[in-house]
Design an enzyme around this catalytic site. Structure first.
Site, short mmCIF file in Angstrom:
data_model
loop_
_atom_site.label_atom_id
_atom_site.label_comp_id
_atom_site.label_asym_id
_atom_site.label_seq_id
_atom_site.Cartn_x
_atom_site.Cartn_y
_atom_site.Cartn_z
N ASP A 53 19.68 161.41 37.00
CA ASP A 53 20.31 161.35 38.32
C ASP A 53 21.83 161.46 38.18
O ASP A 53 22.49 162.25 38.85
CB ASP A 53 19.93 160.01 38.97
CG ASP A 53 20.36 159.95 40.42
OD1 ASP A 53 20.55 161.01 41.03
OD2 ASP A 53 20.51 158.83 40.94
N LYS B 120 19.82 156.54 25.56
CA LYS B 120 20.68 155.53 24.92
C LYS B 120 19.77 154.75 23.95
O LYS B 120 19.63 153.53 24.02
CB LYS B 120 21.25 154.61 26.02
CG LYS B 120 22.28 153.63 25.56
CD LYS B 120 23.65 154.25 25.32
CE LYS B 120 24.62 153.21 24.81
NZ LYS B 120 25.83 153.79 24.23
N ASP C 87 26.30 158.45 26.48
CA ASP C 87 27.76 158.27 26.63
C ASP C 87 28.51 159.43 25.98
O ASP C 87 29.39 160.05 26.58
CB ASP C 87 28.21 156.91 26.05
CG ASP C 87 27.49 156.52 24.77
OD1 ASP C 87 26.53 157.21 24.39
OD2 ASP C 87 27.90 155.53 24.14
N TYR D 11 13.74 153.51 38.33
CA TYR D 11 13.45 153.95 39.69
C TYR D 11 12.10 153.48 40.20
O TYR D 11 11.77 153.68 41.36
CB TYR D 11 13.49 155.48 39.77
CG TYR D 11 14.85 156.02 40.10
CD1 TYR D 11 15.86 155.98 39.16
CD2 TYR D 11 15.12 156.55 41.35
CE1 TYR D 11 17.12 156.48 39.45
CE2 TYR D 11 16.37 157.04 41.65
CZ TYR D 11 17.36 157.00 40.70
OH TYR D 11 18.60 157.49 41.00
#
Ligand code: NAD
Length: 349
Positions: free
Chosen positions: A245, A188, A221, A125
């Site tokens: 988000d 991740k 995930d 971002y």
């Protein structure tokens, strides 16, 4: 009675209509707020030639607290997102999004009571992006030793020790104050070993200072699957900006949708309260969109101001109206206009 000065940003699209409703409900509660109204978003572009005039930031720097309606991010005009700019300018590094099922809401799930803590200022971002074939994009591609196609655009993802420490402390402090039992850090890190790996490493260190709170890690995930299979297993979720988000909207979906999902942005000095949803421009002027998400954001604001009793009254009234399911907006299965739902909430205060 204590009087508070609060900056009010009606925003655009469906923002002004729900902001007006929140003003009316808060006035009915009896909390005395002197609203300092400022314009941002599409309405400000016409007048000031910028969606974020200096008056907005000046006002929040003065009052330290703002309630904000959603703001459209125009696509392809060159204007930055006002929402991202506000967070950056005011150092609002922590985004808090409680997701709780209220009886009467339409959802497949039961007993969900999660809190998403999202880092608000780092990660992809930051807007450090390079166009295809630009000097920097070429430079990075040439030196990366990876098979990247020469016409690729490049985005940079900064995650720092400083930024992670402060968001992790925020999450654990929130858990401690609100009697929450567990913090789950989500990344991740198996793929992004340096950035996401650092996020885990720092969270683990911070967790050691809070032995009374359980700490665990999940890959993003796997977490998405677990959240739709057994969301009751989780409590406070701690995430970097982008995953935060996405997971916030996923959690909003678990508890009945964007119409009931509140949010707040905190920095060391300022706090801005806003719903998770955007300006829903297709419903502008129709008085259709649910005011509850912004009302619950206002409830978080009342807590922040120390008006705990008013916050409890507001939440109880909202929860009663949702449970009765008679005067509710379309997303909750009703046909009421949002101002009619607000009248019903006021009756139940
Ligand atoms: P959106 O959240 O505005 O709307 C998506 C859909 O969710 C709507 O079509 C509607 O079906 C539903 N919805 C949203 N709010 C609702 C409510 N209060 N009650 C009932 N249903 C509701 O998302 P979008 O269409 O992707 O974005 C529209 C604009 O808002 C974009 O310009 C986007 O950049 C901006 N945006 C702003 C903020 C913010 O101000 N913080 C957040 C997200 C998106």
């Amino acid at each position: 009675m204590k009087k508070y000065k609060v900056t009010l940003i009606p925003g655009d699209g469906t923002g002004p209509e729900i902001v007006e409703i929140v003003k009316r409900v808060i006035s009915a509660i009896g909390t005395s707020i002197d609203w300092e109204e400022v314009e941002a978003g599409e309405c400000a572009i016409e007048k000031y030639n910028t969606p974020l005039p200096a008056e907005v930031l000046d006002s929040i720097r003065r009052t330290k607290v703002a309630l904000k309606g959603p703001i459209t991010t125009p696509i392809g005009t060159g204007f930055r997102s006002v929402n991202v700019a506000l967070r950056q300018e005011l150092g609002l590094y922590a985004c808090l999004r409680p997701c709780k099922i209220y009886d009467g809401v339409k959802t497949e799930f039961k007993n969900v009571d999660l809190v998403v803590v999202r880092e608000n200022m780092e990660d992809l971002y930051c807007g450090v992006e390079f166009e295809p074939k630009s000097d920097v994009a070429r430079y990075i591609i040439e030196r990366s030793n990876k098979k990247i196609h020469p016409d690729a655009a490049i985005s940079i993802k900064p995650i720092s020790v400083f930024g992670t420490q402060r968001i992790a402390r925020f999450a654990f402090e929130y858990a401690k104050k609100n009697n929450r039992k567990k913090v789950t850090s989500i990344t991740k890190a198996n793929i992004m070993k340096f950035t996401d790996g650092l996020f885990y490493q720092v969270c683990r260190e911070v967790a050691k200072n809070y032995p009374e709170i359980e700490y665990e890690e999940r890959l993003i995930d796997n977490m998405c699957m677990q959240l739709v299979q057994k969301p009751q297993m989780y409590d406070v979720l701690l995430l970097p900006n982008l995953y935060g988000d996405i997971v916030s909207d996923l959690c909003a979906g678990l508890v009945g949708g964007l119409g009931v999902a509140p949010g707040a942005n905190f920095g060391d000095e300022y706090a801005v309260f806003e719903a998770v949803h955007g300006s829903a421009p297709k419903y502008k002027g129709m008085n259709k969109v649910n005011p509850v998400a912004l009302l619950l954001s206002a409830k978080l604001m009342l807590e922040h101001l120390g008006e705990t009793e008013s916050a409890v009254r507001l939440e109880k009234a909202i929860s009663k109206v949702i449970k009765e399911n008679k005067v509710v907006t379309y997303d909750l299965g009703g046909s009421a206009k949002n101002y009619e739902m607000a009248d019903e909430i006021i009756k139940n205060l």
